[in-house]
Design a protein around this motif. Structure first.
Motif, mmCIF file in Angstrom:
data_model
loop_
_atom_site.group_PDB
_atom_site.id
_atom_site.type_symbol
_atom_site.label_atom_id
_atom_site.label_comp_id
_atom_site.label_asym_id
_atom_site.label_seq_id
_atom_site.Cartn_x
_atom_site.Cartn_y
_atom_site.Cartn_z
ATOM 1 N N ASP A 67 0.846 -1.194 0.000
ATOM 2 C CA ASP A 67 0.000 0.000 0.000
ATOM 3 C C ASP A 67 0.886 1.249 0.000
ATOM 4 O O ASP A 67 2.012 1.215 0.499
ATOM 5 C CB ASP A 67 -0.843 -0.029 1.298
ATOM 6 C CG ASP A 67 -2.058 0.902 1.267
ATOM 7 O OD1 ASP A 67 -2.027 1.928 0.577
ATOM 8 O OD2 ASP A 67 -3.030 0.596 1.983
ATOM 9 N N ALA A 68 0.377 2.333 -0.542
ATOM 10 C CA ALA A 68 1.080 3.619 -0.419
ATOM 11 C C ALA A 68 0.885 4.237 0.962
ATOM 12 O O ALA A 68 1.718 5.005 1.431
ATOM 13 C CB ALA A 68 0.575 4.597 -1.480
ATOM 14 N N HIS A 69 -0.242 3.901 1.579
ATOM 15 C CA HIS A 69 -0.649 4.574 2.820
ATOM 16 C C HIS A 69 -0.574 3.618 4.007
ATOM 17 O O HIS A 69 -0.880 2.431 3.869
ATOM 18 C CB HIS A 69 -2.093 5.069 2.688
ATOM 19 C CG HIS A 69 -2.337 5.856 1.439
ATOM 20 N ND1 HIS A 69 -2.745 5.261 0.257
ATOM 21 C CD2 HIS A 69 -2.202 7.177 1.176
ATOM 22 C CE1 HIS A 69 -2.856 6.191 -0.687
ATOM 23 N NE2 HIS A 69 -2.532 7.358 -0.158
ATOM 24 N N ASP B 24 -2.494 3.597 6.671
ATOM 25 C CA ASP B 24 -3.861 3.204 7.090
ATOM 26 C C ASP B 24 -3.933 2.789 8.549
ATOM 27 O O ASP B 24 -4.638 1.841 8.904
ATOM 28 C CB ASP B 24 -4.407 2.062 6.211
ATOM 29 C CG ASP B 24 -4.732 2.503 4.790
ATOM 30 O OD1 ASP B 24 -4.802 3.725 4.544
ATOM 31 O OD2 ASP B 24 -4.927 1.627 3.933
ATOM 32 N N ASP C 15 -3.418 -2.985 -1.760
ATOM 33 C CA ASP C 15 -4.039 -1.739 -2.178
ATOM 34 C C ASP C 15 -3.325 -1.319 -3.457
ATOM 35 O O ASP C 15 -2.106 -1.123 -3.460
ATOM 36 C CB ASP C 15 -3.885 -0.673 -1.085
ATOM 37 C CG ASP C 15 -4.613 0.618 -1.443
ATOM 38 O OD1 ASP C 15 -4.724 0.939 -2.649
ATOM 39 O OD2 ASP C 15 -5.053 1.322 -0.515
ATOM 40 N N ASP D 167 -2.937 1.266 -4.951
ATOM 41 C CA ASP D 167 -2.158 2.513 -4.982
ATOM 42 C C ASP D 167 -0.723 2.302 -4.517
ATOM 43 O O ASP D 167 0.089 3.230 -4.529
ATOM 44 C CB ASP D 167 -2.862 3.655 -4.241
ATOM 45 C CG ASP D 167 -3.060 3.407 -2.759
ATOM 46 O OD1 ASP D 167 -2.203 2.786 -2.126
ATOM 47 O OD2 ASP D 167 -4.106 3.873 -2.227
HETATM 48 MN MN LIG Z 1 -3.724 3.167 -0.019
#
Ligand SMILES: [Mn+2]
Length: 284
Positions: A129-131, A133, A209, A211
């Motif tokens: 994931d980029a984030h 979370d 994810d 992204d």
């Molecule tokens: Mn994300």
């Protein structure tokens, strides 16, 4: 009518399947660009054009038995979605199938991780994931897409890969030993993939994810971030993961189809196919 993954011709009935693909067209808490509710349909439609032969594993994953279930339709808050997903995923795991959730926004992961953690005490979660979370709560909900990994780490150990966007409130809670920052790994040699594999629990839930990919690879996602992973980096990681741990379930989330961006839907479909191929190869 939802199309079957890879096309209706190669689908089998649920009772004969070893993998159940579960479309979750849910998009209630997205922060920026909406449209993740159309993600599962676009991924499944694109999957009909994915070649059935997987070159890297020299295999045809469909021969193992893939069923695409009816979509999980929830209009309510993410807590309600988590309950519906948890119940469905628990049933699939009980039946011995590997559930693959097709999002939808990232909050679809919460119920699936709960079901897997209930069943497997030795579970861990790998997030690509980029984030991060890991917000405790966001926009009035503890089950918002921005809180997915905060909920996951309450249940089991987590490893986070590709991260390049965090809120100040998240920084202190992140475990530096278990976060693989995008700026450290992108474009480097593959050693980090072995480091990830070494941290994994005996059984793993993988949440992808989309992204995590660089927007040049997959632009059609709700909250794109520059500086992401490329196709072969994600594939290399998934191969190692499938070889080092028992992947009991996974999800592919946050595809937000956009006009002219059918390459993104195809990339998501092909990634799903590739990961299934690697998981089957890892089980042989
Ligand atoms: Mn994300």
């Amino acid at each position: 009518m939802t199309p079957s993954f890879l096309g209706d011709d190669v689908a089998v009935p649920r009772g004969e399947a070893v993998v159940s693909l579960i479309p979750v067209p849910y998009d209630a808490t997205s922060s920026w660009v909406k449209g993740a509710d159309r993600g599962p349909g676009a991924l499944l439609e694109a999957s009909e054009y994915v070649e059935l032969y997987d070159i890297e594993t020299e295999s045809e994953p469909w021969r193992r038995g893939l069923a695409t279930l009816p979509p999980v339709e929830v209009d309510g808050p993410p807590e309600e979605l988590a309950g519906a997903v948890r119940e469905l995923v628990a049933g699939e795991l009980e039946a011995g199938r590997t559930p693959v959730l097709l999002g939808g926004e990232h909050s679809v992961t919460i119920g699936a991780v709960e079901a897997a953690a209930d069943r497997f005490p030795d579970l861990g979660v790998l997030q690509i994931d980029a984030h991060a979370d890991t917000r405790e709560s966001y926009d009035g909900s503890t089950h918002n897409h921005a809180c997915v990994m905060a909920r996951a780490r309450e249940r089991c150990p987590v490893v986070q890969v590709g991260i390049r966007s965090v809120d100040p409130s998240e920084v202190e809670g992140l475990d530096g030993e278990r976060v693989f920052w995008a700026h450290d790994i992108v474009g480097s040699d593959d050693g980090w993939m072995d480091d990830v594999a070494e941290l994994l629990a005996p059984r793993t839930y993988v949440t992808v994810d989309l992204d995590a990919f660089d927007p040049s690879v997959l632009p059609a996602t709700g909250t794109p971030e520059p500086g992401g992973l490329d196709w072969y980096e994600v594939n290399g990681l998934l191969r190692r993961v499938a070889r080092s741990t028992d992947v009991v379930a996974f999800d592919v989330v946050e595809l937000a189809p956009a006009p002219g961006q059918h390459a993104s839907a195809f990339t998501a479909a092909k990634l799903t196919h590739r990961f299934l191929a690697e998981i089957f190869a890892g089980r042989d």
